[in-house]
Design a protein around this motif. Structure first.
Motif, short mmCIF file in Angstrom:
data_model
loop_
_atom_site.label_atom_id
_atom_site.label_comp_id
_atom_site.label_asym_id
_atom_site.label_seq_id
_atom_site.Cartn_x
_atom_site.Cartn_y
_atom_site.Cartn_z
N VAL A 180 -22.64 25.94 -13.59
CA VAL A 180 -22.99 25.04 -12.50
C VAL A 180 -22.31 25.53 -11.24
CG1 VAL A 180 -22.89 22.67 -11.64
CG2 VAL A 180 -23.26 23.08 -14.07
N ASN A 181 -23.11 25.96 -10.26
CA ASN A 181 -22.60 26.44 -8.97
C ASN A 181 -21.56 27.54 -9.15
OD1 ASN A 181 -24.20 24.54 -7.60
ND2 ASN A 181 -22.58 22.98 -7.71
N GLY A 182 -21.86 28.44 -10.08
CA GLY A 182 -20.97 29.57 -10.32
C GLY A 182 -19.75 29.25 -11.14
N LYS A 183 -19.63 28.04 -11.70
CA LYS A 183 -18.47 27.65 -12.50
C LYS A 183 -18.93 27.25 -13.89
CE LYS A 183 -15.75 25.90 -8.59
NZ LYS A 183 -15.03 24.71 -8.03
N ARG A 184 -18.07 27.50 -14.88
CA ARG A 184 -18.33 27.09 -16.24
C ARG A 184 -17.78 25.68 -16.46
NH1 ARG A 184 -21.92 30.04 -18.89
NH2 ARG A 184 -20.92 29.49 -20.88
N VAL A 185 -18.65 24.75 -16.79
CA VAL A 185 -18.23 23.36 -16.97
C VAL A 185 -18.76 22.85 -18.30
CG1 VAL A 185 -18.15 22.86 -14.50
CG2 VAL A 185 -20.27 22.47 -15.76
N LEU A 186 -18.00 21.90 -18.89
CA LEU A 186 -18.46 21.21 -20.09
C LEU A 186 -19.55 20.22 -19.69
CD1 LEU A 186 -15.18 20.46 -22.08
CD2 LEU A 186 -17.06 21.90 -22.84
N GLY A 187 -20.64 20.23 -20.42
CA GLY A 187 -21.69 19.31 -20.07
C GLY A 187 -22.81 19.29 -21.08
N ARG A 188 -23.75 18.39 -20.83
CA ARG A 188 -24.93 18.23 -21.68
C ARG A 188 -26.17 18.52 -20.84
NH1 ARG A 188 -25.67 15.66 -26.46
NH2 ARG A 188 -23.56 14.82 -26.35
N LYS A 189 -26.97 19.47 -21.29
CA LYS A 189 -28.14 19.89 -20.53
C LYS A 189 -29.34 19.03 -20.87
CE LYS A 189 -30.66 24.07 -19.21
NZ LYS A 189 -30.82 25.54 -19.43
N THR A 190 -30.01 18.53 -19.84
CA THR A 190 -31.21 17.72 -20.01
C THR A 190 -32.33 18.33 -19.16
OG1 THR A 190 -30.63 16.24 -18.18
CG2 THR A 190 -29.80 15.67 -20.37
N LYS A 191 -33.49 17.71 -19.21
CA LYS A 191 -34.64 18.22 -18.47
C LYS A 191 -34.46 18.06 -16.97
CE LYS A 191 -38.02 17.33 -22.15
NZ LYS A 191 -39.27 16.61 -22.51
N TRP A 192 -33.66 17.09 -16.55
CA TRP A 192 -33.50 16.82 -15.12
C TRP A 192 -32.17 17.32 -14.58
CZ3 TRP A 192 -34.20 13.16 -18.92
CH2 TRP A 192 -33.06 12.48 -19.35
N GLY A 193 -31.38 18.00 -15.39
CA GLY A 193 -30.14 18.56 -14.89
C GLY A 193 -29.07 18.61 -15.96
N ILE A 194 -27.86 18.86 -15.54
CA ILE A 194 -26.72 18.98 -16.45
C ILE A 194 -25.76 17.83 -16.17
CG2 ILE A 194 -24.73 20.37 -17.11
CD1 ILE A 194 -26.36 22.85 -16.47
N ILE A 195 -25.42 17.09 -17.22
CA ILE A 195 -24.44 16.01 -17.12
C ILE A 195 -23.06 16.60 -17.33
CG2 ILE A 195 -23.69 13.79 -18.04
CD1 ILE A 195 -26.57 13.42 -19.07
N GLU A 196 -22.26 16.63 -16.29
CA GLU A 196 -20.91 17.19 -16.37
C GLU A 196 -19.96 16.16 -16.96
OE1 GLU A 196 -19.65 18.89 -12.68
OE2 GLU A 196 -21.70 19.44 -12.13
N VAL A 197 -19.34 16.54 -18.06
CA VAL A 197 -18.47 15.61 -18.78
C VAL A 197 -17.24 15.25 -17.96
CG1 VAL A 197 -16.99 15.39 -20.81
CG2 VAL A 197 -19.28 16.34 -21.05
N GLU A 198 -16.68 16.21 -17.25
CA GLU A 198 -15.43 15.99 -16.53
C GLU A 198 -15.66 15.59 -15.07
OE1 GLU A 198 -13.35 19.64 -17.20
OE2 GLU A 198 -12.38 18.84 -18.99
N ASN A 199 -16.88 15.23 -14.73
CA ASN A 199 -17.20 14.77 -13.38
C ASN A 199 -17.21 13.25 -13.36
OD1 ASN A 199 -18.18 14.24 -10.82
ND2 ASN A 199 -19.80 15.77 -10.92
N PRO A 200 -16.27 12.59 -12.64
CA PRO A 200 -16.23 11.12 -12.64
C PRO A 200 -17.51 10.48 -12.11
CG PRO A 200 -14.21 12.04 -11.71
CD PRO A 200 -15.17 13.18 -11.85
#
Length: 352
Positions: free
Chosen positions: A288-308
């Motif tokens: 995501v934006n050049g960074k590796r983040v923990l998340g769940r990928k969906t059809k409408w985007g990526i849900i970032e786990v560590e993003n409040p």
């Protein structure tokens, strides 16, 4: 001569008279005494001692913190967590996300994910996690089939029995005449309860479980798979859960009765406003934006786990690990275990 005149007369011929007189403070001239009385000054010997004493040089008291840190890094510490909820709510994934390592049974036994028995038989697994020289012995207890049956009556009994067994094991070690220098601690310090994301009210099963378990362990409720709810649905669901907990007098962690000082109360009040945390678990990284983040990928985007802004997983992690881990252990020992110990000792002292 003046000091001798101010001292009270002593018995003649006493050999201790010169020594006792030398230990007394120097006498103050009568003119100075009259000035102090006029100014309302209190003699030094009668002045009340302040709470803290001012030091005139470096003593090294702060080195105690370094000693405690070095000792903890050598011996490590123990933390035991229990996850309770129906199958498919992401309990194993959430534990892996919390500790950023494969600590659940689902990941530690490759190829056996589908063969996890869906029973209320509790299963524990222990790992030693090390970060920056600090070792933590982590024990994760899972209840894979809690609430999955058609008849869920008394499905919390095995969980209550397991928690009390750990208290009993610690108590037996503690009352030995020659006990171990460090008693192994298998007591459950925190129980994370996963609420299904129904968007309605708490089920009777959820209410009964938290009502019974909150009396013997620290219960932290979370809304599992919160990405299945919209932000409006999530806010409304959280408000309904808070109303349910208040109506049924269920005290979840952090308990309001155990706040020590105003600062703790202010911090815990902010946490209580957010409970239950709406969390999303993921053990895969995405770009995501050049960074590796923990998340769940969906059809409408990526849900970032560590993003409040996406979920409240960071609040849960801070509560369990970064800010309240030691408090969880202290309340377990000083409140829940102490209640069990008093009850058991009263039973053993009861005649007949």
């Amino acid at each position: 001569v003046q000091a001798h005149r101010l001292c009270p007369p002593r018995g003649a011929g006493s050999s201790l008279e010169p020594e006792e007189r030398s230990m007394e403070p120097p006498a103050v001239p009568e003119e100075e005494e009259e000035e102090e009385e006029k100014e309302g000054a209190v003699p030094l010997s009668m002045a009340p001692g302040p709470v803290g004493c001012q030091l005139f040089g470096y003593v090294g008291i702060e080195a105690v913190l370094d000693q405690m840190k070095i000792k903890t890094m050598k011996t490590g510490f123990e933390f035991n967590i229990m996850v309770v909820g129906q199958s498919g709510l992401g309990k194993s994934t959430m534990v892996n996300t919390l500790f950023k390592s494969k600590v659940s049974r689902k990941s530690s036994q490759p190829g056996q994910e589908e063969r996890i028995p869906k029973t209320v038989q509790l299963q524990s697994i222990t790992h030693v996690i090390e970060e920056k020289g600090v070792k933590m012995k982590l024990t994760v207890t899972d209840t894979p089939g809690f609430g999955d049956q058609i008849n869920n009556e008394n499905c919390w009994d095995p969980i209550i029995k397991y928690i009390n067994e750990q208290y009993e094991r610690y108590l037996r070690e503690e009352i030995l005449i020659t006990r171990k220098r460090k008693i192994p601690d298998t007591r459950v310090h925190g129980c994370v309860y996963f609420v299904p994301p129904t968007g309605h009210w708490l089920r009777p099963l959820d209410l009964e479980f938290m009502r019974r378990l909150s009396k013997i362990v620290n219960v932290v409720p979370v809304i599992a798979k919160a990405d299945t709810l919209t932000l409006e649905e999530r806010a409304e669901f959280k408000q309904r859960i808070q109303e349910d907990l208040k109506t049924h007098a269920i005290s979840v962690y952090p308990q309001e009765d155990f706040d020590q000082d105003p600062e703790d109360r202010a911090l815990n009040d902010r946490i209580r406003e957010k409970i239950p945390f709406a969390v999303v678990g993921a053990d895969q990284e995405h770009q995501v934006n050049g960074k590796r983040v923990l998340g769940r990928k969906t059809k409408w985007g990526i849900i970032e786990v560590e993003n409040p802004a996406h979920c409240e997983f960071p609040l849960l992690r801070d509560l369990l690990i970064r800010s309240h881990l030691q408090d969880l252990k202290d309340i377990t020992h000083n409140v829940h275990y102490e209640s069990y110990r008093v009850r058991r000792l009263n039973e053993s002292n009861r005649p007949g």
